[in-house]
Design an enzyme around this catalytic site. Structure first.
Site, short mmCIF file in Angstrom:
data_model
loop_
_atom_site.label_atom_id
_atom_site.label_comp_id
_atom_site.label_asym_id
_atom_site.label_seq_id
_atom_site.Cartn_x
_atom_site.Cartn_y
_atom_site.Cartn_z
N LYS A 1 74.00 66.74 -1.78
CA LYS A 1 73.40 65.73 -1.20
C LYS A 1 72.03 66.02 -0.91
O LYS A 1 70.87 65.32 -0.81
CB LYS A 1 73.92 65.11 -0.12
CG LYS A 1 75.11 64.30 -0.64
CD LYS A 1 76.15 63.52 0.56
CE LYS A 1 77.31 62.87 0.06
NZ LYS A 1 77.95 61.96 1.03
N LYS B 1 84.44 61.72 -10.34
CA LYS B 1 85.61 61.20 -9.52
C LYS B 1 85.33 59.75 -9.28
O LYS B 1 84.21 59.01 -9.13
CB LYS B 1 85.53 61.83 -8.02
CG LYS B 1 86.69 61.32 -6.86
CD LYS B 1 86.45 62.10 -5.76
CE LYS B 1 87.31 61.34 -4.54
NZ LYS B 1 87.12 62.11 -3.45
N LYS C 1 84.27 55.80 -3.70
CA LYS C 1 83.83 54.78 -3.07
C LYS C 1 82.57 54.49 -3.51
O LYS C 1 81.55 55.44 -3.07
CB LYS C 1 84.11 54.59 -1.71
CG LYS C 1 85.32 54.60 -0.90
CD LYS C 1 85.49 54.36 0.36
CE LYS C 1 85.41 55.59 1.08
NZ LYS C 1 85.99 56.75 0.82
#
Length: 332
Positions: A112, A197, A200
């Protein structure tokens, strides 16, 4: 009786990956075989830019879905992280034991931070230090086992390292936990990007099956799933990630074996159809129970309130002991 701790972060709507990778095991196994705590880790949701109202809504939704998935407050403890001050109290002590190098080696921080640097920005300090808060979540309760997906195993290793280091420097205070990984569908992959993956997301993605998706939406997403070149149905995670993902999902829904299932199907279409129906049926009782719980919000609030009280009672003696061990004056 062993103690188990795990949690969900309210940064997006819970997915099929969350259910097959973690929640179903919590309900079917962990709450029956252990002194189990399940936490909505809402403090972790603050490490990135967020809308406060959305975090609150997703926290309530996550708590409701955990109960809808079968967690029983008579068998386990369900609570919100921010309702138990011991998490933040212990986190600072562990920051005083952790090192800068350890934090900067964490995979999620590195990924990130690199993205933000490329944009000319910077990440929040809490993103660097949140693995220590995660360690505090675990260590505050004398946790023996942490059921996680393989992408979170690094964080449990950090908790182990910090527990050992604290114990060596200041006296035995913490249980050294271990990660436990589910055998099937540890990582459910995105239906449109089967090498990524199914996480969310802030946006409704065609490759992500959310637990509250309508049956027709689920069917449409699965039927449009990306497969691979060739026509034969074969299980090979490296060479055939798309069809292998569908086989793993189908196997997880029915407790089957993806390799064996590959020999049953002659076409992608029939595999997709059966997988879609299996997912719809798997989620039907969860969605029905969620609807019932939404009609009784006071019940969910009561579960969280009582869960926080139980969690506080379990965590406070150990965190107080850590404060004494590290050299702080006792409260008067």
């Amino acid at each position: 009786m062993k103690r188990v701790f795990s949690g969900v972060k309210p940064t997006g709507h819970l997915t099929l990956g969350n259910y097959l990778g973690a929640m179903r095991r919590w309900s079917a196994v962990d709450q029956h075989e252990a002194d189990a705590l399940f936490c909505i880790v809402d403090l972790h949701a603050l490490t990135v830019d967020h809308d406060p109202g959305r975090v609150r809504r997703l926290s309530r939704q996550a708590a409701t879905l955990l109960l809808a998935a079968g967690l029983d407050p008579k068998l386990c403890t369900v609570f919100a992280q921010s309702h138990v001050d011991e998490h933040a109290r212990l986190s600072y002590l562990l920051e005083c034991v952790a090192t800068d190098g350890e934090m900067r080696r964490m995979i999620q921080y590195k990924e990130k931070a690199a993205v933000e640097r490329a944009r000319g920005g910077s990440v929040r300090l809490s993103l660097l230090t949140y693995p220590v808060l995660m360690a505090a979540d675990i260590l505050a309760y004398g946790t023996d086992e942490v059921p996680v997906g393989d992408d979170q195993a690094q964080h449990v290793e950090l908790a182990r390292d910090l527990a050992v280091r604290f114990n060596q420097r200041y006296g035995h205070t913490f249980v050294v936990p271990r990660a436990t990984l589910p055998k099937v569908a540890t990582r459910v992959m995105n239906l449109q990007e089967p090498t990524s993956k199914m996480g969310k997301s802030d946006d409704v993605g065609p490759g992500i099956v959310y637990l509250l998706d309508e049956p027709e939406v689920i069917r449409k997403k699965v039927m449009r799933a990306v497969t691979d070149s060739g026509r034969d149905v074969a299980y090979d995670r490296e060479a055939r990630p798309g069809v292998s993902n569908l086989l793993e999902i189908l196997a997880a829904c029915g407790s089957g074996n993806p390799e064996a299932l590959a020999g049953v199907y002659e076409s992608y279409g029939s595999l997709k159809k059966d997988t879609a129906e299996a997912v719809v049926e798997l989620l039907r009782p969860v969605q029905q129970r969620h609807k019932e719980l939404c009609a009784d919000p006071a019940y969910v609030e009561g579960v969280l309130r009582e869960g926080a009280a139980k969690a506080r009672e379990m965590a406070r003696p150990r965190v107080d002991a850590a404060y004494r061990a590290i050299g702080l004056l006792p409260t008067m």
